[in-house]
Design a protein around this motif. Structure first.
Motif, PDB file in Angstrom:
ATOM      1  N   SER A  25      11.590   1.281   1.277  1.00 22.09           N
ATOM      2  CA  SER A  25      11.288   2.248   1.255  1.00 22.09           C
ATOM      3  C   SER A  25      10.634   3.043   2.751  1.00 22.09           C
ATOM      4  O   SER A  25      11.064   4.426   2.418  1.00 22.09           O
ATOM      5  CB  SER A  25      10.249   2.453   0.307  1.00 22.09           C
ATOM      6  N   THR A  26       9.942   2.427   3.263  1.00 17.02           N
ATOM      7  CA  THR A  26       9.573   2.658   3.963  1.00 17.02           C
ATOM      8  C   THR A  26      10.597   2.833   5.330  1.00 17.02           C
ATOM      9  O   THR A  26      10.985   3.902   6.092  1.00 17.02           O
ATOM     10  CB  THR A  26       8.426   2.672   5.095  1.00 17.02           C
ATOM     11  N   GLY A  27      11.633   2.097   5.437  1.00 15.90           N
ATOM     12  CA  GLY A  27      12.574   2.296   6.120  1.00 15.90           C
ATOM     13  C   GLY A  27      12.903   3.209   6.160  1.00 15.90           C
ATOM     14  O   GLY A  27      14.082   3.954   6.957  1.00 15.90           O
ATOM     15  N   TRP A  28      13.756   3.647   5.131  1.00 15.79           N
ATOM     16  CA  TRP A  28      14.424   5.103   4.084  1.00 15.79           C
ATOM     17  C   TRP A  28      13.989   6.163   4.986  1.00 15.79           C
ATOM     18  O   TRP A  28      14.553   6.747   5.713  1.00 15.79           O
ATOM     19  CB  TRP A  28      14.699   4.963   2.266  1.00 15.79           C
ATOM     20  N   THR A  29      13.021   5.716   4.895  1.00 21.35           N
ATOM     21  CA  THR A  29      12.351   7.454   5.139  1.00 21.35           C
ATOM     22  C   THR A  29      12.343   7.666   6.376  1.00 21.35           C
ATOM     23  O   THR A  29      12.422   9.156   6.617  1.00 21.35           O
ATOM     24  CB  THR A  29      10.341   7.496   4.909  1.00 21.35           C
ATOM     25  N   LEU A  30      11.634   6.813   7.479  1.00 20.75           N
ATOM     26  CA  LEU A  30      11.454   6.216   8.959  1.00 20.75           C
ATOM     27  C   LEU A  30      13.805   7.312   9.229  1.00 20.75           C
ATOM     28  O   LEU A  30      13.611   7.526  10.421  1.00 20.75           O
ATOM     29  CB  LEU A  30      11.657   5.240   9.545  1.00 20.75           C
TER      30      LEU A  30
ATOM     31  N   THR B  35       0.665  -1.302  -0.158  1.00 25.34           N
ATOM     32  CA  THR B  35       0.248  -0.105   0.094  1.00 25.34           C
ATOM     33  C   THR B  35       0.750   1.121  -0.405  1.00 25.34           C
ATOM     34  O   THR B  35       0.498   2.342  -1.167  1.00 25.34           O
ATOM     35  CB  THR B  35      -1.109   0.098   1.340  1.00 25.34           C
ATOM     36  N   SER B  36       1.876   1.567   1.296  1.00 20.87           N
ATOM     37  CA  SER B  36       2.716   2.463   1.085  1.00 20.87           C
ATOM     38  C   SER B  36       3.099   2.805  -0.550  1.00 20.87           C
ATOM     39  O   SER B  36       3.298   4.389  -1.192  1.00 20.87           O
ATOM     40  CB  SER B  36       4.436   2.269   1.860  1.00 20.87           C
ATOM     41  N   GLU B  37       3.481   1.090  -1.226  1.00 20.42           N
ATOM     42  CA  GLU B  37       3.970   1.902  -2.352  1.00 20.42           C
ATOM     43  C   GLU B  37       3.192   2.275  -3.711  1.00 20.42           C
ATOM     44  O   GLU B  37       4.169   3.536  -4.282  1.00 20.42           O
ATOM     45  CB  GLU B  37       4.808   0.037  -3.042  1.00 20.42           C
TER      46      GLU B  37
END
Length: 408
Positions: free
Chosen positions: A88-93, A36-38
């Motif tokens: 991708s989420t980990g990078w942002t966090l 969903t995030s992608e």
């Protein structure tokens, strides 16, 4: 006689372990939201809420502002646990965490302003100096566009790097020209303007859109000279007792970004092993778990992931050690940049090996393997992981031939 007014000694290892457990508890929900995030090209709101509630965004923030005041080694441990199946989420966090550290390099007045409403403020920091800054009474007026606004989807503040417009003197014969003055400018996100440009084959959830700065006045207290920050001597660091804030700027950024890549490589390698145990070929109906070629791929990917994990731990510890004795030498910073790019290449090769051996089903949209393959291949193209300039710089330093201008 003991000083009864002395501050209690903190058990930083115990605190780190607690934060790691909080991260591990959140990880399954982050993985479940990956597709969903992608698709939405932004980290899920629920993920931001989960991480904020767990108190992870403020891992590098000073205690005086309500943060944990831990070092980059602790952050790496948290990141390994937090998002192993969504790079991708980990990078942002991870960027949100290290950007909270960057706010602490600004002058004290800006720090107090940014952290006035809580121990963390989310937002992009665009380090490439692409905007123009005109000096004015009391500050600067900036104009321009910046790319790579990672984390713009949940931004509260932002910071951008720019070149101060000034008349440079003619270079002295035989001497290199004086580099332009580069400053970093912080502002509330409401003063900037986002332009939706982030449509990519990987790292979609980072929301790294372009950001427009149109005739924005930045008061002097929200301006940072980037040069001393590179060697751990930023103005804002001087008000803090912890050596966390005298860490070298670029190596900190490298390791923060790298932590998401390493986490994703560990996650992909582990997922591939579990998948192999239960996967049945649609052609033969048989398991491939006894296939020697698959076993070899899994073994190589596992060793690569474990190697990268140990290397980033050692690199983080080296950065922390250097931070106790600023200014941090160029040689160290150049080597740390090269080491970061080397670790990223190990991770890229590992997930590529897994993707090549996963069959067509490993490339379905709900497969963590294909997502890690796309995300890590794209993330490893980030400028800080470009092996050509990082290895060239390290090599030049090794042989005593440093370039005239070094951005490390």
């Amino acid at each position: 006689m003991a000083d009864t007014n002395a501050a209690p000694v903190r058990n930083t290892e115990q605190l780190t372990d607690e934060l790691v457990e909080r991260a591990r508890a959140i990880a399954p929900a982050i993985a479940a939201r990956a597709e969903t995030s992608e698709r939405d090209r932004r980290v899920a709101d629920e993920t931001i809420a989960d991480v904020a509630e767990a108190g992870l965004f403020e891992i590098l923030v000073p205690q005086r502002y309500g943060g944990h005041e831990l070092g980059i080694s602790s952050m790496v441990k948290v990141m390994k646990a937090l998002s192993p199946l969504d790079v991708s989420t980990g990078w942002t966090l991870a960027f949100y965490m290290v950007h909270n550290w960057m706010w602490c390099l600004l002058p004290e007045e800006a720090q107090k302003e940014i952290f006035a409403d809580g121990p963390s403020r989310l937002g992009p920091v665009m380090v490439a100096p692409t905007v123009k800054a005109q000096p004015e009474a009391g500050g600067y007026r900036i104009n321009g566009r910046a790319k790579w606004g990672t984390g713009s989807s949940h931004a509260q503040w932002c910071m951008v790097s720019g070149i101060v417009e000034e008349d440079l003197p003619e270079p002295v014969e035989g001497q290199p020209p004086r580099p332009p003055a580069v400053r970093m400018f912080a502002m509330p996100w409401s003063e900037a303007k986002l332009e939706d440009t982030w449509r990519t084959s990987g790292m979609a959830a980072t929301a790294s859109h372009d950001v427009i700065f149109d005739n924005i006045f930045i008061p002097a207290h929200r301006v940072m000279d980037a040069t001393p920050a590179r060697s751990g001597e930023a103005e804002g660091a001087q008000i803090h007792d912890s050596s966390v804030y005298t860490s070298a700027f670029t190596p900190m950024l490298c390791v923060a970004a790298l932590s998401a890549i390493v986490s994703g490589t560990l996650g992909a390698a582990g997922h591939a092993v579990e998948r192999a145990k239960t996967f049945l070929s649609t052609f033969s109906g048989r398991t491939s778990v006894d296939n020697p070629a698959l076993q070899i791929r899994l073994a190589k990917a596992d060793l690569a992931a474990q190697t990268a994990s140990r290397m980033i731990d050692a690199l983080a510890q080296e950065i922390e050690s250097d931070a106790t004795m600023p200014p941090i030498p160029l040689e160290n910073r150049a080597r740390q940049r090269a080491m970061s790019s080397h670790i990223a290449s190990i991770c890229r090769d590992a997930v590529t090996l897994l993707a090549q051996g996963s069959g067509a089903s490993g490339h379905m949209s709900d497969s963590p393997i294909q997502r890690a393959f796309r995300d890590i291949n794209m993330a490893s193209c980030h400028v800080v992981f470009d092996q050509d300039p990082t290895m060239e710089l390290h090599g030049k330093m090794l042989v005593g031939r440093p370039p005239p201008i070094i951005l490390a």
